[in-house]
Scaffold this motif. Structure first.
Motif, PDB file in Angstrom:
ATOM      1  N   LYS A 167       0.849  -1.190   0.000  1.00  0.00           N
ATOM      2  CA  LYS A 167       0.000   0.000   0.000  1.00  0.00           C
ATOM      3  C   LYS A 167       0.888   1.245   0.000  1.00  0.00           C
ATOM      4  O   LYS A 167       2.064   1.165   0.377  1.00  0.00           O
ATOM      5  CB  LYS A 167      -0.948   0.006   1.200  1.00  0.00           C
ATOM      6  CG  LYS A 167      -0.262  -0.193   2.531  1.00  0.00           C
ATOM      7  CD  LYS A 167      -1.296  -0.294   3.656  1.00  0.00           C
ATOM      8  CE  LYS A 167      -0.602  -0.497   5.009  1.00  0.00           C
ATOM      9  NZ  LYS A 167      -1.580  -0.564   6.112  1.00  0.00           N
ATOM     10  N   PRO A 168       0.346   2.402  -0.404  1.00  0.00           N
ATOM     11  CA  PRO A 168       1.171   3.604  -0.566  1.00  0.00           C
ATOM     12  C   PRO A 168       1.864   4.090   0.700  1.00  0.00           C
ATOM     13  O   PRO A 168       2.865   4.802   0.612  1.00  0.00           O
ATOM     14  CB  PRO A 168       0.173   4.655  -1.075  1.00  0.00           C
ATOM     15  CG  PRO A 168      -0.904   3.864  -1.729  1.00  0.00           C
ATOM     16  CD  PRO A 168      -1.029   2.611  -0.917  1.00  0.00           C
ATOM     17  N   ASP A 169       1.337   3.739   1.882  1.00  0.00           N
ATOM     18  CA  ASP A 169       1.970   4.194   3.118  1.00  0.00           C
ATOM     19  C   ASP A 169       2.728   3.061   3.808  1.00  0.00           C
ATOM     20  O   ASP A 169       2.985   3.101   5.008  1.00  0.00           O
ATOM     21  CB  ASP A 169       0.941   4.800   4.071  1.00  0.00           C
ATOM     22  CG  ASP A 169      -0.151   3.814   4.458  1.00  0.00           C
ATOM     23  OD1 ASP A 169      -0.185   2.703   3.869  1.00  0.00           O
ATOM     24  OD2 ASP A 169      -0.968   4.141   5.339  1.00  0.00           O
ATOM     25  N   CYS A 189       8.164   2.212  -0.712  1.00  0.00           N
ATOM     26  CA  CYS A 189       7.512   3.366  -0.074  1.00  0.00           C
ATOM     27  C   CYS A 189       8.373   4.022   0.999  1.00  0.00           C
ATOM     28  O   CYS A 189       9.209   4.826   0.668  1.00  0.00           O
ATOM     29  CB  CYS A 189       6.116   2.994   0.426  1.00  0.00           C
ATOM     30  SG  CYS A 189       4.972   2.810  -0.977  1.00  0.00           S
ATOM     31  N   SER A 211       8.669   6.447  -1.305  1.00  0.00           N
ATOM     32  CA  SER A 211       7.810   7.631  -1.314  1.00  0.00           C
ATOM     33  C   SER A 211       8.454   8.751  -0.518  1.00  0.00           C
ATOM     34  O   SER A 211       8.397   9.923  -0.901  1.00  0.00           O
ATOM     35  CB  SER A 211       6.441   7.293  -0.722  1.00  0.00           C
ATOM     36  OG  SER A 211       6.574   6.853   0.631  1.00  0.00           O
ATOM     37  N   ASN A 240       2.200   9.071  -3.704  1.00  0.00           N
ATOM     38  CA  ASN A 240       1.006   9.542  -4.393  1.00  0.00           C
ATOM     39  C   ASN A 240       0.372   8.379  -5.148  1.00  0.00           C
ATOM     40  O   ASN A 240       1.053   7.495  -5.661  1.00  0.00           O
ATOM     41  CB  ASN A 240       1.340  10.716  -5.321  1.00  0.00           C
ATOM     42  CG  ASN A 240       2.194  10.311  -6.498  1.00  0.00           C
ATOM     43  OD1 ASN A 240       1.675   9.848  -7.518  1.00  0.00           O
ATOM     44  ND2 ASN A 240       3.519  10.468  -6.363  1.00  0.00           N
ATOM     45  N   SER A 241      -0.954   8.355  -5.191  1.00  0.00           N
ATOM     46  CA  SER A 241      -1.697   7.202  -5.678  1.00  0.00           C
ATOM     47  C   SER A 241      -1.416   6.883  -7.141  1.00  0.00           C
ATOM     48  O   SER A 241      -1.412   5.715  -7.550  1.00  0.00           O
ATOM     49  CB  SER A 241      -3.204   7.416  -5.471  1.00  0.00           C
ATOM     50  OG  SER A 241      -3.637   8.584  -6.159  1.00  0.00           O
ATOM     51  N   PHE A 244       2.039   5.145  -7.365  1.00  0.00           N
ATOM     52  CA  PHE A 244       1.974   3.820  -6.746  1.00  0.00           C
ATOM     53  C   PHE A 244       1.200   2.838  -7.630  1.00  0.00           C
ATOM     54  O   PHE A 244       1.635   1.695  -7.832  1.00  0.00           O
ATOM     55  CB  PHE A 244       1.320   3.908  -5.369  1.00  0.00           C
ATOM     56  CG  PHE A 244       1.307   2.586  -4.654  1.00  0.00           C
ATOM     57  CD1 PHE A 244       2.442   2.107  -4.023  1.00  0.00           C
ATOM     58  CD2 PHE A 244       0.151   1.811  -4.627  1.00  0.00           C
ATOM     59  CE1 PHE A 244       2.437   0.881  -3.373  1.00  0.00           C
ATOM     60  CE2 PHE A 244       0.132   0.581  -3.985  1.00  0.00           C
ATOM     61  CZ  PHE A 244       1.284   0.114  -3.354  1.00  0.00           C
ATOM     62  N   LYS A 245       0.090   3.280  -8.176  1.00  0.00           N
ATOM     63  CA  LYS A 245      -0.703   2.387  -9.019  1.00  0.00           C
ATOM     64  C   LYS A 245       0.056   1.996 -10.278  1.00  0.00           C
ATOM     65  O   LYS A 245       0.062   0.823 -10.685  1.00  0.00           O
ATOM     66  CB  LYS A 245      -2.024   3.056  -9.391  1.00  0.00           C
ATOM     67  CG  LYS A 245      -2.926   2.168 -10.246  1.00  0.00           C
ATOM     68  CD  LYS A 245      -4.242   2.858 -10.565  1.00  0.00           C
ATOM     69  CE  LYS A 245      -5.134   1.953 -11.421  1.00  0.00           C
ATOM     70  NZ  LYS A 245      -6.418   2.611 -11.753  1.00  0.00           N
TER      71      LYS A 245
END
Length: 287
Positions: A167-169, A189, A211, A240-241, A244-245
């Motif tokens: 996940k992004p975080d 990340c 990130s 940022n989404s 990441f996606k």
């Protein structure tokens, strides 16, 4: 501190100039297909200079020393090679202390470069050579997905992209690293401790895409021998989404991570290039 990512593009045409820091020999050919690890140019440079003062050693005038000096500019001399010999029953000799190259002869002196090191410039990205830059390198064009970041530690490598962030975080910790990740570029990340950066080097991984990074770890990150790129900022920021996606959905693809230092004058930025199968070159992103 937070800063925006410059470009996040799912498919684009990418043109990059790859240059030696000094003049050398370009090995690449126009229209050549290259892989990231192909050497496209090389150069030699000396780490030290040695001054042989022939006139002073032999106790003669500079003009007299010039007449008996045996070497000339660009000569490569082995260690203990004889440069000049004085006169007399027991003449003094001037010899080379270390293997090297003669760069200046004159004034009764010889200046040599020693400790020669060979520098190889690799393509860095897969693509086609579209221009040769004389004595310096080449311009390479490729296509794929592009994610640019805001900070890099100045290194470059290629490998398979592995997503271990989930996940992004996500936070990369020591217990997430194992031998199955060896030789991979990790989408990780956040990193918040020095031990994790060092453990990644011990595997070794071929790169980390983060990130954010703790400001206290910036100097250590610069010292790591694998590339590290930060996409969003410093502290504890999720990715940022969009970035990441794009990267998580392209896991297991071959990528090039060029974590070059941001240069506001040349426009150079740290970036990830994801190789994608294409039938024709797409358009360039807007500046």
């Amino acid at each position: 501190m937070q800063a925006p990512v410059n470009h996040i593009v799912g498919l684009t045409s990418i043109v990059r100039e790859r240059l030696l820091p000094m003049e050398g020999t370009v090995l690449a050919r126009l229209n050549q297909k290259v892989s990231p690890n192909d050497v496209i140019a090389e150069a030699s440079w000396a780490r030290e200079h040695v001054l042989l003062d022939v006139a002073q050693t032999l106790r003669i005038s500079p003009d007299a020393a010039n007449r008996i000096i045996k070497c000339k500019v660009n000569d490569h001399l082995a260690a203990k090679a004889e440069v000049a010999v004085g006169r007399g029953l027991f003449p003094r000799r001037v010899t080379v202390p270390r293997e090297g190259k003669v760069v200046v002869v004159g004034g009764g002196q010889v200046l040599m470069e020693v400790g020669e090191t060979r520098l190889e410039l690799r393509a860095g990205i897969p693509g086609t050579v579209i221009e040769i830059v004389q004595n310096r390198g080449a311009v390479i064009q490729t296509a794929g997905a592009l994610v640019q970041g805001i900070w890099g530690n100045g290194r470059i490598d290629s490998g398979s992209l592995v997503n271990i962030a989930e996940k992004p975080d996500g936070v990369l910790t020591l217990n997430r690293l194992d031998v199955s990740l060896r030789g991979s570029i990790l989408l990780a990340c956040m990193v918040q401790d020095a031990e994790t950066l060092k453990a990644a080097a011990d595997l070794p991984v071929r790169g980390l895409i983060l990130s954010s990074l703790s400001p206290a770890l910036i100097q250590l990150a610069r010292e790591m021998r694998y590339p590290i790129m930060v996409t969003d900022g410093f502290g504890s920021l999720p990715m940022n989404s969009v970035a990441f996606k794009l990267m998580s959905t392209n896991a297991k693809r071959d990528v090039t991570l060029n974590a070059e230092v941001y240069d506001r004058y040349s426009g150079a930025r740290p970036e990830v290039i994801i190789q994608l199968p294409i039938s024709s070159n797409p358009s360039m992103p807007n500046a």
